[in-house]
Enzyme design. Structure first.
Site, PDB file in Angstrom:
ATOM      1  N   TRP A 151       1.039  -1.342   0.059  1.00  0.00           N
ATOM      2  CA  TRP A 151       0.118  -0.100   0.168  1.00  0.00           C
ATOM      3  C   TRP A 151       0.796   1.365  -0.140  1.00  0.00           C
ATOM      4  O   TRP A 151       0.307   2.466  -0.207  1.00  0.00           O
ATOM      5  CB  TRP A 151      -0.706   0.089   1.187  1.00  0.00           C
ATOM      6  CG  TRP A 151      -0.228  -0.413   2.500  1.00  0.00           C
ATOM      7  CD1 TRP A 151      -0.428  -1.546   3.316  1.00  0.00           C
ATOM      8  CD2 TRP A 151       0.638   0.436   3.280  1.00  0.00           C
ATOM      9  NE1 TRP A 151       0.375  -1.430   4.285  1.00  0.00           N
ATOM     10  CE2 TRP A 151       1.026  -0.265   4.495  1.00  0.00           C
ATOM     11  CE3 TRP A 151       1.150   1.908   3.244  1.00  0.00           C
ATOM     12  CZ2 TRP A 151       1.965   0.404   5.376  1.00  0.00           C
ATOM     13  CZ3 TRP A 151       1.961   2.294   4.183  1.00  0.00           C
ATOM     14  CH2 TRP A 151       2.088   1.640   5.408  1.00  0.00           C
ATOM     15  N   ASN A 152       2.096   1.223   0.588  1.00  0.00           N
ATOM     16  CA  ASN A 152       2.828   2.508   0.801  1.00  0.00           C
ATOM     17  C   ASN A 152       3.200   3.282  -0.663  1.00  0.00           C
ATOM     18  O   ASN A 152       3.161   4.564  -0.461  1.00  0.00           O
ATOM     19  CB  ASN A 152       4.054   2.163   1.463  1.00  0.00           C
ATOM     20  CG  ASN A 152       5.113   1.202   0.807  1.00  0.00           C
ATOM     21  OD1 ASN A 152       4.755   0.326   0.115  1.00  0.00           O
ATOM     22  ND2 ASN A 152       6.350   1.256   1.045  1.00  0.00           N
ATOM     23  N   LYS A 175      -2.630  -9.109  -7.353  1.00  0.00           N
ATOM     24  CA  LYS A 175      -3.108  -8.844  -6.020  1.00  0.00           C
ATOM     25  C   LYS A 175      -2.636  -7.559  -5.610  1.00  0.00           C
ATOM     26  O   LYS A 175      -1.477  -7.682  -4.749  1.00  0.00           O
ATOM     27  CB  LYS A 175      -3.264 -10.182  -5.317  1.00  0.00           C
ATOM     28  CG  LYS A 175      -3.907  -9.913  -3.771  1.00  0.00           C
ATOM     29  CD  LYS A 175      -3.100 -10.859  -2.574  1.00  0.00           C
ATOM     30  CE  LYS A 175      -3.666 -10.462  -1.287  1.00  0.00           C
ATOM     31  NZ  LYS A 175      -3.891  -9.125  -0.644  1.00  0.00           N
ATOM     32  N   GLY A 227       6.956  -6.288   0.223  1.00  0.00           N
ATOM     33  CA  GLY A 227       6.094  -6.203   1.651  1.00  0.00           C
ATOM     34  C   GLY A 227       7.114  -6.572   2.726  1.00  0.00           C
ATOM     35  O   GLY A 227       8.406  -6.235   2.563  1.00  0.00           O
ATOM     36  N   GLU A 249      10.984  -8.160  -2.601  1.00  0.00           N
ATOM     37  CA  GLU A 249      11.607  -6.756  -1.978  1.00  0.00           C
ATOM     38  C   GLU A 249      10.948  -6.462  -0.646  1.00  0.00           C
ATOM     39  O   GLU A 249       9.794  -6.335  -0.478  1.00  0.00           O
ATOM     40  CB  GLU A 249      11.514  -5.509  -2.940  1.00  0.00           C
ATOM     41  CG  GLU A 249      12.149  -4.258  -2.647  1.00  0.00           C
ATOM     42  CD  GLU A 249      11.473  -3.263  -1.938  1.00  0.00           C
ATOM     43  OE1 GLU A 249      11.543  -3.320  -0.530  1.00  0.00           O
ATOM     44  OE2 GLU A 249      10.525  -2.636  -2.212  1.00  0.00           O
ATOM     45  N   LEU A 250      11.553  -6.655   0.457  1.00  0.00           N
ATOM     46  CA  LEU A 250      11.088  -6.561   1.976  1.00  0.00           C
ATOM     47  C   LEU A 250      11.556  -5.538   2.408  1.00  0.00           C
ATOM     48  O   LEU A 250      11.760  -4.463   1.954  1.00  0.00           O
ATOM     49  CB  LEU A 250      11.573  -8.102   2.416  1.00  0.00           C
ATOM     50  CG  LEU A 250      11.321  -9.486   1.786  1.00  0.00           C
ATOM     51  CD1 LEU A 250      11.882 -10.482   2.321  1.00  0.00           C
ATOM     52  CD2 LEU A 250       9.884  -9.421   1.344  1.00  0.00           C
ATOM     53  N   CYS A 283      10.440   1.704   2.405  1.00  0.00           N
ATOM     54  CA  CYS A 283      11.112   0.490   2.685  1.00  0.00           C
ATOM     55  C   CYS A 283      12.650   1.017   2.726  1.00  0.00           C
ATOM     56  O   CYS A 283      13.728   0.535   3.540  1.00  0.00           O
ATOM     57  CB  CYS A 283      11.209  -0.613   1.859  1.00  0.00           C
ATOM     58  SG  CYS A 283       9.344  -1.358   1.941  1.00  0.00           S
ATOM     59  N   GLU A 381      12.440  -2.647  12.088  1.00  0.00           N
ATOM     60  CA  GLU A 381      12.052  -1.714  11.287  1.00  0.00           C
ATOM     61  C   GLU A 381      11.057  -0.839  11.768  1.00  0.00           C
ATOM     62  O   GLU A 381      10.024  -1.272  12.072  1.00  0.00           O
ATOM     63  CB  GLU A 381      11.841  -2.266   9.740  1.00  0.00           C
ATOM     64  CG  GLU A 381      11.276  -0.912   8.809  1.00  0.00           C
ATOM     65  CD  GLU A 381      10.972  -1.603   7.460  1.00  0.00           C
ATOM     66  OE1 GLU A 381      10.856  -0.919   6.429  1.00  0.00           O
ATOM     67  OE2 GLU A 381      10.282  -2.828   7.559  1.00  0.00           O
TER      68      GLU A 381
END
Length: 475
Positions: A151-152, A175, A227, A249-250, A283, A381
């Site tokens: 969502w960011n 999704k 996420g 990509e976390l 992130c 984080e």
């Protein structure tokens, strides 16, 4: 199995009732007003969507690459034309400042334009001289892919996954985050209007529980997730179980090292602006600020004053607003709890650390110092407008602090001596390092991390290769 956490898709969605949990929900984070609810796709609708993107792949891959690139170029043009509309959707869904929303759409346009222009040459046959003859590496698509988006950055994250793969010839089942249904619909409409066939890109309002069954379907050949660390672990486990390629990509807790400066005010301004971009919900934002030597005390003083005096909450649709709400009340509550825990464990609160009274998801910008390795904040984080400041007696100590993290997404080095900066950058454990600026994003520069920050690369020439069959043909 649950997917979603900081920066993922579902963690911060209101779930006070089972009805809300079964919905894609638009809630204005500035006011707390419930705007819209959309029911999740049924299992049959998900199966139908999988069938569509697989069927679409069989025809989309046969279209000439120049034709696919032309359609992707047209999509970029439509994103530009609809910039105000798309920015307003992001402001409503997750509280992004309207000007930042327009900026995000600008990056989307750059990404689609980049792959439309350079994609055909990036996937052209590559001649290879071998012993006893010649060969060629043929670069081909591999099939229908699943994207699980956060969502960011509701537009940008989708663009960097979708644009290269459409040019390559793959198809997409998307999704989106469950607080961004309007963004999901708007993106699909842009692509449709640009000429992407109905079965080449399909938005589905799938729930997290449906993701494992999607990955188990043999017609889906890969997955890209942006996420949290936990979301990545869950998706990677399912992908591995089903032998599917994945790009993750976390999270990140990016260090920003200040070695020295000939303009302290400008450096403080650059750091403050970078950390508070997107209300700290990035992130690759600089989350740990490491200042070397005697510069630390004046830096803390100036940054604290800057944050305390300037970043006041406001309406994100007002261009003059500097501090918007976080994406949801749950997001603000979680960051607030992390700050409270840090202070309870001994960190010094220099400014901020308050939930702003009222119905919205506002949290005052916060500066914390004296954070030690024994505290949760040292490792976790913090996905919001919070600065962690660390002193370092030497470059060696600064590097040690920077690398003392489970994450390895990006990093920044500020200084005046290029050789010194390069020596520090070469020893930082991360996927990206930036000089005299914080980590951002641009279409032609690969993006991705190491350690618990994920695997694979997006953007640039590497971004089109993750879901590619590099077929060796011996001539």
């Amino acid at each position: 199995m649950q997917f979603g956490s900081l920066g993922a898709s579902d963690r911060f969605v209101s779930s006070n009732t089972e009805a809300l949990a079964a919905m894609y929900t638009v809630t204005d984070p500035a006011t707390g007003e419930l705007i819209e609810q959309i029911e999740n796709s049924t299992d049959q609708e998900v199966r139908d969507a999988i069938a569509r993107v697989h069927r679409g792949y069989l025809s989309w891959r046969e279209r000439p690459v120049a034709e696919r690139a032309e359609i992707v170029a047209r999509a970029g043009e439509l994103f530009a034309e609809r910039s105000d509309e798309l920015a307003a959707i992001m402001t409503l869904e997750m509280g992004k400042r309207i000007n930042e929303g327009r900026g995000e759409v600008g990056i989307v346009v750059d990404i689609f334009s980049y792959y439309a222009e350079h994609g055909p040459s990036l996937i052209a046959d590559e001649p290879l001289k071998i012993r006893g003859g010649d060969a060629v590496i043929r670069k081909e698509p591999i099939g229908a892919l699943l994207g699980v988006m956060p969502w960011n950055f509701p537009m940008y994250q989708v663009a960097r996954f979708v644009a290269p793969n459409l040019v390559l010839g793959n198809t997409i089942l998307l999704k989106h985050a469950s607080i961004c249904p309007r963004s999901a619909v708007a993106i699909e409409q842009v692509l449709r209007d640009a000429g992407v066939p109905e079965d080449a890109y399909v938005n589905v309002f799938a729930s997290s529980r449906q993701v494992p069954s999607i990955l188990a379907d043999p017609r889906i050949v890969g997955v890209s997730l942006t996420g949290s660390e936990q979301a990545g672990i869950s998706v990677a486990a399912e992908a591995g179980r089903n032998l599917k390629r994945c790009v993750l990509e976390l999270g990140g807790s990016d260090p920003l090292i200040v070695l020295d400066t000939d303009d302290l005010d400008a450096t403080v301004e650059a750091v403050a602006t970078a950390r508070l971009r997107n209300c700290g919900q990035s992130c690759n934002a600089p989350k740990r600020i490491i200042v070397v030597g005697d510069l630390y005390d004046p830096f803390v003083e100036k940054l604290t004053a800057r944050v305390a005096s300037f970043y006041l909450p406001g309406d994100p649709s007002d261009p003059s607003t500097k501090l918007p709400p976080l994406a949801s009340v749950s997001a603000a509550d979680e960051v607030f709890e992390q700050v409270e825990t840090a202070v309870r464990q001994g960190a010094v609160l220099r400014t901020g650390g308050r939930r702003v009274e009222g119905p919205g998801a506002y949290l005052s910008a916060t500066v914390l110092t004296d954070v030690t390795p024994e505290m949760d904040a040292y490792r976790d984080e913090i996905f919001g407008p919070v600065f962690l400041l660390f002193p370092a007696a030497s470059d060696e100590e600064a590097i040690s602090i920077a690398n003392d993290s489970p994450f390895g997404l990006g990093a920044s080095v500020f200084g005046t001596d290029p050789a010194r900066m390069r020596a520090v950058a070469d020893r930082i454990e991360s996927g990206m390092v930036y000089f005299n600026k914080s980590g951002g994003s641009q279409a032609d520069l690969p993006f991705g991390g190491i350690k618990r920050s994920g695997m694979g690369r997006e953007l640039g020439p590497l971004g089109i290769e993750e879901f590619m069959n590099k077929k060796s043909i011996r001539l």
